[in-house]
Write an enzyme that holds these catalytic residues in place. Structure first.
Site, PDB file in Angstrom:
ATOM      1  N   HIS A  29       0.836  -1.207   0.000  1.00 31.06           N
ATOM      2  CA  HIS A  29       0.000   0.000   0.000  1.00 31.06           C
ATOM      3  C   HIS A  29       0.873   1.261   0.000  1.00 31.06           C
ATOM      4  CE1 HIS A  29      -2.951  -2.797   2.117  1.00 31.06           C
ATOM      5  NE2 HIS A  29      -3.659  -2.342   1.118  1.00 31.06           N
ATOM      6  N   GLN A  46      -9.830  -6.954 -10.594  1.00 27.00           N
ATOM      7  CA  GLN A  46     -10.396  -5.745  -9.989  1.00 27.00           C
ATOM      8  C   GLN A  46      -9.953  -4.507 -10.766  1.00 27.00           C
ATOM      9  OE1 GLN A  46     -10.634  -4.810  -5.607  1.00 27.00           O
ATOM     10  NE2 GLN A  46      -8.818  -3.616  -6.008  1.00 27.00           N
ATOM     11  N   SER A  74      -0.124  -8.965   0.797  1.00 28.05           N
ATOM     12  CA  SER A  74      -1.573  -8.869   0.911  1.00 28.05           C
ATOM     13  C   SER A  74      -1.917  -8.747   2.393  1.00 28.05           C
ATOM     14  CB  SER A  74      -2.203 -10.144   0.345  1.00 28.05           C
ATOM     15  OG  SER A  74      -3.507 -10.323   0.869  1.00 28.05           O
TER      16      SER A  74
HETATM   17  O1  PAF Z   1      -8.382  -3.567  -3.194  1.00 25.28           O
HETATM   18  C1  PAF Z   1      -8.946  -3.155  -2.164  1.00 25.28           C
HETATM   19  O2  PAF Z   1      -8.343  -2.932  -1.109  1.00 25.28           O
HETATM   20  C2  PAF Z   1     -10.456  -2.916  -2.197  1.00 25.28           C
HETATM   21  O3  PAF Z   1     -11.087  -3.824  -3.039  1.00 25.28           O
HETATM   22  C3  PAF Z   1     -10.826  -1.468  -2.583  1.00 25.28           C
HETATM   23  C4  PAF Z   1     -10.370  -1.125  -3.982  1.00 25.28           C
HETATM   24  C5  PAF Z   1     -10.199  -0.492  -1.590  1.00 25.28           C
HETATM   25  C6  PAF Z   1     -12.346  -1.283  -2.528  1.00 25.28           C
HETATM   26  O4  PAF Z   1     -12.853  -1.560  -1.270  1.00 25.28           O
END
Ligand code: PAF
Length: 281
Positions: free
Chosen positions: A33, A150, A182
């Protein structure tokens, strides 16, 4: 770092900025992140992250209630990475009434692979991302390629709804072992963490077979499923797909490989992990 818990406060604060760069998260932040935040920083004139554990994208038997909430550590990491604004609404703020208007992504993309094993998952993701993008109105938003499908769903949504946000895909952040970072890795025991690298290894083995000229996709997939199953995993899929639409490719002997992506989802103990590997000819 400015922390906004309400949409009004966020909008008031961001009204001074022309081009926010945004990283949406569900918290429990790790180095992957923080890498997204670093990539977002030079893109806009203010860097915004969100933390919101989105109930809509969890199936009833999944880990919504136990999903790790690590507020203090998350804030400290975002501060240290130079994030300017954190949007952290509670459920009542983002979903003040039952969310009966939802974004339904194309079934051809969203009902396969992850969507097949987690029905409704991409409706939940697309709905919350649409809502977060509406709140933040970013010029740029950065998503990790680890969640490959996604990212494709979000790109499609942004294109079809003509949203004024450029979606940037960021390479998967990996531990030295190759394990894709993750939040759910935190559920792994020490032994499972060592074993978990086998998922990315299995993808590398599949890629090596394709690059060596094998066109027998079923055999490549079966071999990967067999390898993991023998090691005690419960794979949902280990599959070769086209990058363009995530459909199975038709490989013609002698023809150059089209851009492919190998996608994996498998349970190790009670932890479900996903990973992928692009093959660009
Ligand atoms: O990838 C994630 O952490 C989630 O799917 C997101 C994009 C923040 C949506 O809740």
């Amino acid at each position: 770092m400015y922390i906004a818990h309400t949409i009004d406060d966020l909008r008031r604060h961001l009204s001074a900025f022309q081009s926010p760069a945004f990283v949406p998260t569900m918290g429990n932040l790790h180095a992957g992140h923080i890498d997204l935040i670093r990539q977002a920083k030079p893109l806009g004139n203010v860097t915004v992250a969100s933390i919101f554990v989105n109930r809509l994208q969890f199936l009833p038997h999944e880990d919504f209630d136990t999903y790790p909430r690590t507020w203090d550590a998350d804030c400290a990491q975002l501060e240290a990475a130079g994030c300017d604004v954190l949007f952290a609404p509670n459920e009542k703020e983002l979903y003040p009434e039952p969310q009966t208007y939802k974004v339904h992504p194309s079934a051809a993309l969203a009902d396969i692979l992850e969507g097949h094993f987690r029905p409704g998952f991409f409706v939940g993701v697309a709905t919350v991302v649409m809502k977060l993008l509406t709140c933040v109105q970013p010029r740029f938003a950065v998503f990790g390629k680890k969640d490959y499908q996604q990212l494709m769903v979000i790109r499609g949504m942004v294109k079809q709804f003509a949203l004024n946000t450029e979606i940037m895909g960021s390479e998967t952040y990996r531990a030295e072992s190759g394990l894709a970072l993750s939040s759910r890795n935190g559920y792994l025991s020490a032994d499972e963490r060592t074993e978990a690298m086998q998922l990315s290894l299995a993808l590398k083995t599949m890629a090596a077979a394709l690059k060596a000229g094998s066109h027998d996709i079923a055999a490549i997939e079966d071999q990967a499923l067999h390898t993991l199953t023998t090691r005690g995993w419960q794979p949902d899929y280990m599959t070769v797909r086209c990058q363009a639409d995530l459909l199975p490719p038709t490989l013609k002997p002698g023809a150059p490989l089209e851009p492919l992506v190998l996608l994996a989802a498998a349970k190790l103990g009670s932890t479900r992990l996903i990973d992928n590997l692009e093959i660009n000819p």
